[in-house]
Design an enzyme around this catalytic site. Sequence first.
Site, PDB file in Angstrom:
ATOM      1  N   LYS A 180       1.161  -1.117  -0.102  1.00 20.34           N
ATOM      2  CA  LYS A 180      -0.094   0.061  -0.095  1.00 20.34           C
ATOM      3  C   LYS A 180       0.794   1.227   0.032  1.00 20.34           C
ATOM      4  O   LYS A 180       0.793   2.149   0.883  1.00 20.34           O
ATOM      5  CB  LYS A 180      -0.926   0.057   1.355  1.00 20.34           C
ATOM      6  CG  LYS A 180      -2.014   0.866   1.079  1.00 20.34           C
ATOM      7  CD  LYS A 180      -3.121   0.363   0.617  1.00 20.34           C
ATOM      8  CE  LYS A 180      -4.253   1.873   0.384  1.00 20.34           C
ATOM      9  NZ  LYS A 180      -5.296   1.482  -0.632  1.00 20.34           N
ATOM     10  N   ASP A 187      -5.492  -3.510  -1.593  1.00 16.73           N
ATOM     11  CA  ASP A 187      -7.125  -3.659  -1.877  1.00 16.73           C
ATOM     12  C   ASP A 187      -7.380  -4.235  -2.978  1.00 16.73           C
ATOM     13  O   ASP A 187      -8.245  -4.888  -3.171  1.00 16.73           O
ATOM     14  CB  ASP A 187      -7.650  -2.306  -1.480  1.00 16.73           C
ATOM     15  CG  ASP A 187      -6.746  -1.238  -2.078  1.00 16.73           C
ATOM     16  OD1 ASP A 187      -5.580  -1.434  -2.579  1.00 16.73           O
ATOM     17  OD2 ASP A 187      -7.349  -0.218  -2.120  1.00 16.73           O
ATOM     18  N   ASP A 203      -1.240 -11.727   6.583  1.00 16.77           N
ATOM     19  CA  ASP A 203      -2.432 -12.329   7.654  1.00 16.77           C
ATOM     20  C   ASP A 203      -3.786 -12.281   7.063  1.00 16.77           C
ATOM     21  O   ASP A 203      -4.465 -13.249   7.102  1.00 16.77           O
ATOM     22  CB  ASP A 203      -2.173 -11.474   9.052  1.00 16.77           C
ATOM     23  CG  ASP A 203      -2.924 -12.261  10.101  1.00 16.77           C
ATOM     24  OD1 ASP A 203      -3.482 -13.180   9.876  1.00 16.77           O
ATOM     25  OD2 ASP A 203      -2.935 -11.723  11.135  1.00 16.77           O
TER      26      ASP A 203
END
Length: 338
Positions: free
Chosen positions: A173, A206, A230
């Site tokens: 990100k 995302d 995770d």
Amino acid sequence: MPHKVTLIPGDGIGPEVAVAAMRVIDATGVDIAWERVELTADIIAAHREELPAHVVESIRRTRVGLKGPVTTPVAGGYTSVNVALRKRLDLFANVRPVRQLPGLKTRYSDVVIDMVIFRENTEDLYAGLEHEVVADVVTSLKVITRTASTRIARHAFEYARKMKRRRVTAVHKANIMKLGDGLFLRCAREVARGFPEIEYKELIVDNTAMQMVMRPEQFDLLLMPNLYGDIISDLAAGLVGGLGIVPGANVGDEYAVFEAVHGSAPDIAGKGIANPTAIMMSGAMMLDHLGEIDAAARLRNAVERVYQEGHHLTGDVGGTASTAEFTDAVVQNLASGG
Ligand code: NAI
């Protein structure tokens, strides 16, 4: 000489699935001297420390562990024992192969899903550096270092080369966390240059989540910092049948601990219905690590045959079998040649 392995059954469904895994690993005929070490939320609370010394000492002795899940209280209390173990033994790489089991019907049965997630295991938001600046304002520090980012990237590319994987996708990100995730990407790019035969790509996290739901077959090897790893690995587990079937390894330069992706599942603990596939497949990864390649392949085949036949599956994957019934079926397959 038997292989020495530390067995940590854990708590919740941990002991049920860990004992099942030990049974099938023993049934492969590989000689393993199990050193059983108890580690539960209650023991941790009684010791008043997140990771009692006897657990670390055992793994330092055997160098290899097979571990069931251990409950971590949400908010407050001690920090996660799993995070502590990974940090203390410097198990910097979390490796999670995600692929379908033959015969197991899922929403994605008509495509081939075969990906491996490499998750950095020691830093990021899991550094546990949180503090309340003033009342009702909390900061949680995300730590990204060159050392940790480079070694997970190198580990991922070396694995890709060895296992003949075509592409590594770094997930990030960095459009928002320009410095932290930016450093992670710079390290990945530098390592990628040493592996020209492997395609290197980058994808924002995302978008990765959406792509994974829409076209999971496009992914090969995914490389990511701790938190994204995770979350994305649970998402990936959901594509192939859920947490009950996806295995994992925590690997460092000196030690390795093999464990399922799932947790202690308090909602089904003690009922004898947990699916032991994930920890059995983690056991197969452990056998590979121990150099018992043939036994690892036989164990995988034996588990896959139970899925192919479909008569002894547990409730989470649409069957009615108990943990013991599923395990018996795997043992029988091993006895009849895998
Ligand atoms: P979870 O993975 O324990 O359970 C999520 C859902 O999946 C539940 O509905 C559960 O019944 C189901 N499930 C999980 N494993 C299954 C299996 N083998 N067979 C059939 N169904 C299965 O996740 P949750 O509820 O978020 O966590 C419970 C506890 O486990 C928490 O205290 C958490 O911190 C801990 N945990 C420990 C891990 C470890 O020791 N490596 C990893 C993840 C969570």
